[in-house]
Design an enzyme around this catalytic site. Structure first.
Site, PDB file in Angstrom:
ATOM      1  N   ASP A   1     -31.791 -42.438 -20.185  1.00  0.00           N
ATOM      2  CA  ASP A   1     -31.634 -41.383 -21.201  1.00  0.00           C
ATOM      3  C   ASP A   1     -31.837 -39.977 -20.607  1.00  0.00           C
ATOM      4  O   ASP A   1     -32.891 -39.690 -20.041  1.00  0.00           O
ATOM      5  CB  ASP A   1     -32.647 -41.573 -22.330  1.00  0.00           C
ATOM      6  CG  ASP A   1     -32.411 -42.843 -23.124  1.00  0.00           C
ATOM      7  OD1 ASP A   1     -31.563 -43.656 -22.716  1.00  0.00           O
ATOM      8  OD2 ASP A   1     -33.085 -43.035 -24.150  1.00  0.00           O
TER       9      ASP A   1
ATOM     10  N   GLU B   1     -29.853 -45.059 -32.392  1.00  0.00           N
ATOM     11  CA  GLU B   1     -30.805 -44.460 -31.459  1.00  0.00           C
ATOM     12  C   GLU B   1     -30.444 -43.010 -31.148  1.00  0.00           C
ATOM     13  O   GLU B   1     -29.301 -42.585 -31.270  1.00  0.00           O
ATOM     14  CB  GLU B   1     -30.809 -45.256 -30.151  1.00  0.00           C
ATOM     15  CG  GLU B   1     -31.081 -46.735 -30.346  1.00  0.00           C
ATOM     16  CD  GLU B   1     -31.317 -47.444 -29.017  1.00  0.00           C
ATOM     17  OE1 GLU B   1     -32.470 -47.764 -28.737  1.00  0.00           O
ATOM     18  OE2 GLU B   1     -30.348 -47.671 -28.280  1.00  0.00           O
TER      19      GLU B   1
HETATM   20  C1  FRU Z   1     -31.901 -45.556 -25.530  1.00  0.00           C
HETATM   21  C2  FRU Z   1     -33.324 -46.026 -25.676  1.00  0.00           C
HETATM   22  C3  FRU Z   1     -34.105 -45.097 -26.554  1.00  0.00           C
HETATM   23  C4  FRU Z   1     -35.519 -45.322 -26.102  1.00  0.00           C
HETATM   24  C5  FRU Z   1     -35.347 -45.615 -24.618  1.00  0.00           C
HETATM   25  C6  FRU Z   1     -36.260 -46.667 -24.090  1.00  0.00           C
HETATM   26  O1  FRU Z   1     -31.313 -45.888 -24.317  1.00  0.00           O
HETATM   27  O2  FRU Z   1     -33.343 -47.344 -26.168  1.00  0.00           O
HETATM   28  O3  FRU Z   1     -33.915 -45.339 -27.923  1.00  0.00           O
HETATM   29  O4  FRU Z   1     -36.303 -44.203 -26.355  1.00  0.00           O
HETATM   30  O5  FRU Z   1     -34.012 -46.013 -24.436  1.00  0.00           O
HETATM   31  O6  FRU Z   1     -36.064 -46.877 -22.724  1.00  0.00           O
END
Ligand code: FRU
Length: 424
Positions: free
Chosen positions: A53, A294
């Site tokens: 992310d 997300e």
């Molecule tokens: C998206 C996600 C987010 C979370 C993170 C955990 O790729 O699932 O929602 O904060 O990655 O690694």
């Protein structure tokens, strides 16, 4: 669940619904909503760490911001373990896929900087070990507050629990690079309440994370989006006529879709600094459609609210499906009603020949979409793959009314600033 509110002068609202009928319109491989193929010979940003992310430094209005000519991104990051016996297979070879799949448990916030908006230089960890109260530092948003370089990093402190938190620090620049100072005191903001947003006690697979604070361009107040699930015991949700929508004959059967209960949450700040928050009912729910919406975020354009959120194939409910990628909804006012972009909600999905090539798309107000490379097939059958853990090529997209169009592709991890702030 409470569905209306009248807090802090906020207009009462009903959550908008992403319905099963909307999702039936999703078409994988429509070229206008499909990410171009990512080649398996992609460059890796850094061979010591996986990154996923990506969170560009921005202001409260959503503008991606450089400081003294330096672009800055934050990334969820985890060490790679090519020599750790734990990640060797029976032939003694590095099992990179297992290492990659385990990354969420050791995610930490790192930062990177660049003069050109790409070819990111390694900055390091934002918080020292021991500062964050839980094991995992999950996604959020770094906000540049002012020309003194103050930054509020909102993120999710996970395991135990899942708490939206923030930590304040400062970005400092020199001729040679960027450093982050401070980030020493983490302030818990809120957790799921079990009344509007599902708690861990109600569902061990609950989601509550990914804060995205913003200033509403119309009312000027400070709000925050986040990912949630609709409150209630797992299995107790009803997928009724409203959630099903206007489906053709033969499509009324919903199977086990009551287990998919994603929503986009919203909170309003009680103070100007964003230290004190009140959760409001969700902006959007996907009960009976999908279990994860997300990293929700906005683009404010043409007086409209473009709400984007990422989702997966594996989180869709029985009888509906779509690619991993970013989905979008649009409204004329903050609290909706929201309608799915492109009819279905799909904005930019992976091609079906490379279903896991990218994820965690972030749409910037200049129409550029950044994401990370997950894994790309290296043979015809798709059984051999190359794991990414690095920045994907940026995609250029046009947002027009109720539709979006893929129009360009740029370099890997290209995240140019939209404005520059000279620090005092
Ligand atoms: C998206 C996600 C987010 C979370 C993170 C955990 O790729 O699932 O929602 O904060 O990655 O690694």
């Amino acid at each position: 669940m409470k569905t209306t509110t009248e807090k802090f002068g906020v207009t009462p609202h009903q959550p908008s619904l992403w319905t099963r009928a909307d999702a039936l319109k999703v078409r994988a491989d429509d070229p206008t909503t499909t990410q171009p193929l990512v080649s398996a010979d992609f460059p890796t940003l850094n061979n010591d760490v996986f990154i996923w992310d990506t969170m560009p430094l921005r202001d409260l209005d959503g503008n991606v911001t450089s400081v003294d000519g330096w672009s800055v991104i934050f990334t969820l990051t985890a060490d790679r373990h090519p020599n750790d016996p734990q990640y060797l297979d029976e032939d003694g070879n590095y099992d990179i896929l297992r290492d990659w799949n385990d990354r969420h448990g050791r995610a930490k916030m790192y930062y990177w900087f660049s003069r050109t908006g790409k070819n990111w230089e390694f900055g390091g960890r934002v918080m020292a070990e021991g500062v964050s109260p839980t094991a995992r530092e999950w996604a959020g948003t770094p906000i540049l507050l002012n020309d003194r370089g103050e930054v509020d990093l909102y993120y999710t402190a996970v395991t135990p629990g899942a708490t939206i938190v923030k930590v304040r620090g400062r970005v400092v620049t020199t001729e040679h690079g960027v450093s982050m100072v401070g980030f020493e005191k983490v302030k818990p903001l809120f957790e799921a309440d079990g009344n509007m947003y599902q708690t861990e006690a109600q569902n061990a697979f609950w989601g509550f994370r990914d804060p995205w604070p913003f200033r509403d361009p119309k009312d000027g107040k400070l709000y925050m989006l986040f990912e949630g699930n609709v409150a209630g015991e797992r299995g107790s949700h009803k997928v009724g006529e409203a959630e099903i929508g206007d489906v053709p004959p033969g499509y009324e059967e919903v199977g086990n879709s009551r287990f998919q209960t994603a929503c986009v949450g919203i909170a309003v700040a009680r103070d100007a600094d964003g230290d004190d928050w009140e959760m409001l009912p969700p902006l959007l729910t996907a009960v009976g459609v999908n279990d994860q919406t997300e990293r929700p975020h906005f683009v404010f354009q043409d007086g409209k609210y473009y709400l984007f959120t990422i989702s997966h194939t594996f989180t869709y409910a029985d009888g509906v499906t779509g690619p991993d990628g970013v989905y979008g909804f649009v409204a004329d006012s903050l609290f909706g009603p929201y309608v799915p972009l492109n009819g279905s909600g799909l904005v930019l999905g992976n091609p079906s020949s490379q279903p896991f090539q990218t994820y965690s798309h972030y749409v910037m107000p200049n129409g550029l979409v950044t994401s990370f490379i997950d894994s790309v097939p290296t043979d015809e059958t798709g059984t051999q793959i190359r794991v990414g853990g690095t920045e994907a090529p940026t995609v250029g997209m046009k947002i027009k009314g109720l539709q979006t169009f893929v129009v360009a592709e740029y370099d890997y991890g290209y995240i140019p600033p939209m404005l520059d702030v000279t620090l005092k």
